[in-house]
Design a protein around this motif. Sequence first.
Motif, PDB file in Angstrom:
ATOM      1  N   ARG A  45      23.518  30.761 -21.580  1.00  0.00           N
ATOM      2  CA  ARG A  45      23.632  29.317 -21.794  1.00  0.00           C
ATOM      3  C   ARG A  45      22.402  28.646 -21.183  1.00  0.00           C
ATOM      4  NH1 ARG A  45      28.666  28.705 -18.265  1.00  0.00           N
ATOM      5  NH2 ARG A  45      27.275  30.102 -17.117  1.00  0.00           N
ATOM      6  N   CYS A  49      19.281  25.423 -21.094  1.00  0.00           N
ATOM      7  CA  CYS A  49      19.031  23.987 -21.209  1.00  0.00           C
ATOM      8  C   CYS A  49      17.591  23.725 -20.801  1.00  0.00           C
ATOM      9  CB  CYS A  49      20.001  23.267 -20.266  1.00  0.00           C
ATOM     10  SG  CYS A  49      19.712  21.510 -20.082  1.00  0.00           S
ATOM     11  N   LYS A  77      22.672  18.766 -14.195  1.00  0.00           N
ATOM     12  CA  LYS A  77      22.755  20.002 -14.988  1.00  0.00           C
ATOM     13  C   LYS A  77      22.813  21.221 -14.063  1.00  0.00           C
ATOM     14  CE  LYS A  77      22.299  17.836 -18.917  1.00  0.00           C
ATOM     15  NZ  LYS A  77      23.482  17.712 -19.795  1.00  0.00           N
ATOM     16  N   SER A 134      26.093  21.568 -12.217  1.00  0.00           N
ATOM     17  CA  SER A 134      27.285  21.661 -13.075  1.00  0.00           C
ATOM     18  C   SER A 134      27.841  23.075 -13.197  1.00  0.00           C
ATOM     19  CB  SER A 134      26.943  21.172 -14.489  1.00  0.00           C
ATOM     20  OG  SER A 134      26.127  22.126 -15.161  1.00  0.00           O
ATOM     21  N   ASN A 135      26.960  24.070 -12.953  1.00  0.00           N
ATOM     22  CA  ASN A 135      27.374  25.466 -13.129  1.00  0.00           C
ATOM     23  C   ASN A 135      27.659  25.807 -14.593  1.00  0.00           C
ATOM     24  OD1 ASN A 135      27.625  27.887 -11.794  1.00  0.00           O
ATOM     25  ND2 ASN A 135      29.081  27.055 -10.296  1.00  0.00           N
ATOM     26  N   ASP A 136      27.198  24.981 -15.516  1.00  0.00           N
ATOM     27  CA  ASP A 136      27.443  25.221 -16.949  1.00  0.00           C
ATOM     28  C   ASP A 136      26.345  26.065 -17.611  1.00  0.00           C
ATOM     29  OD1 ASP A 136      29.732  23.752 -16.893  1.00  0.00           O
ATOM     30  OD2 ASP A 136      28.806  21.895 -17.636  1.00  0.00           O
ATOM     31  N   TYR A 137      25.320  26.462 -16.851  1.00  0.00           N
ATOM     32  CA  TYR A 137      24.171  27.119 -17.474  1.00  0.00           C
ATOM     33  C   TYR A 137      23.792  28.406 -16.743  1.00  0.00           C
ATOM     34  CZ  TYR A 137      23.848  22.446 -19.414  1.00  0.00           C
ATOM     35  OH  TYR A 137      24.144  21.263 -20.025  1.00  0.00           O
TER      36      TYR A 137
END
Lengths: 174, 174
Positions: free
Chosen positions: A33, A35, A91, A94-97
């Motif tokens: 993932r 960005c 970002k 967020s720990n989303d990537y």
Amino acid sequence: MRKGLVIVNTGNGKGKTTAALGILFRSYGRGLRSCVLQFLKAEKSKTGEYLAAQKLGIEWHYCGDGFVFDPEEALSSAEVARAGWEMAKEKIASNDYDLIILDEMIYPLTFGWLKTDQVIDWLKANKPADLHLIITGRNAPQALAEYADLVTEMKEIKHPFHDQKLSAQPGIDF
Amino acid sequence: MRKGLVIVNTGNGKGKTTAALGILFRSYGRGLRSCVLQFLKAEKSKTGEYLAAQKLGIEWHYCGDGFVFDPEEALSSAEVARAGWEMAKEKIASNDYDLIILDEMIYPLTFGWLKTDQVIDWLKANKPADLHLIITGRNAPQALAEYADLVTEMKEIKHPFHDQKLSAQPGIDF
């Protein structure tokens, strides 16, 4: 062991952003993932890398206003860059990537728009351990190089735009 | 004016192959017709970049047998590399591509498996004028650097595999 690397691409040569994009290509192949936050460049810059990211559904943010190396007229550019860093912090935290690229973020540091020590302190406290982070730009501050795991200097040996007065080639240079 | 650049990425640092992949990413964004020939590495190397190329329908050829820096046992590796160069010549002369990457092709040159002067002479005579060509690998021969339009040296400043005994990270290093 997965360890999130902090990678710095610096130097006066081509290939700083380009090598970051190469890692983006690899990470896409492995389903990571990713960005990209691109400092300095403005939304209107429809580069080849932006078009590729659009095609592939890779998240991409312009965090610049098209500013190009004129610190004298840089007040609004500084604000845009600071807003970009606020987005980057969101970002990153967020720990989303798996991979975040802060392209050309070294310029806001060297121009003094962002404080290098504050940026590094924040990263030390908040960057998830397994997040890979790539930061690019000329003249990486020493403190950033010390914080990074991997630092590469791209050194110009021969450059056609200078040597042959060629213009930049779409799909190759941008 | 469209002019096919000959780009050489060399040096002891990370980012030679990676920057070539970044250009591949850009060229994909712009719909250029691209092809990668990867020397030394063998088919079994399912790297992130190979997986990405598969996903995107980018032509990719392994022109190696997994050889890694042991010139003493290199007879069959030399044959594989020479077959790779024959394929490269076909692809280059075909006029079917906008961008061809000859990744790590400098090694067969420095090992003497291919003659640098013959390769350059062939390219001068046969490379389509608007084809972009990228050649990567350490220790680019002087004659190749002279022939190239753009030469960048990737210089290692700090490397975690040496400094921190970290292993290579999937999606980042391969």
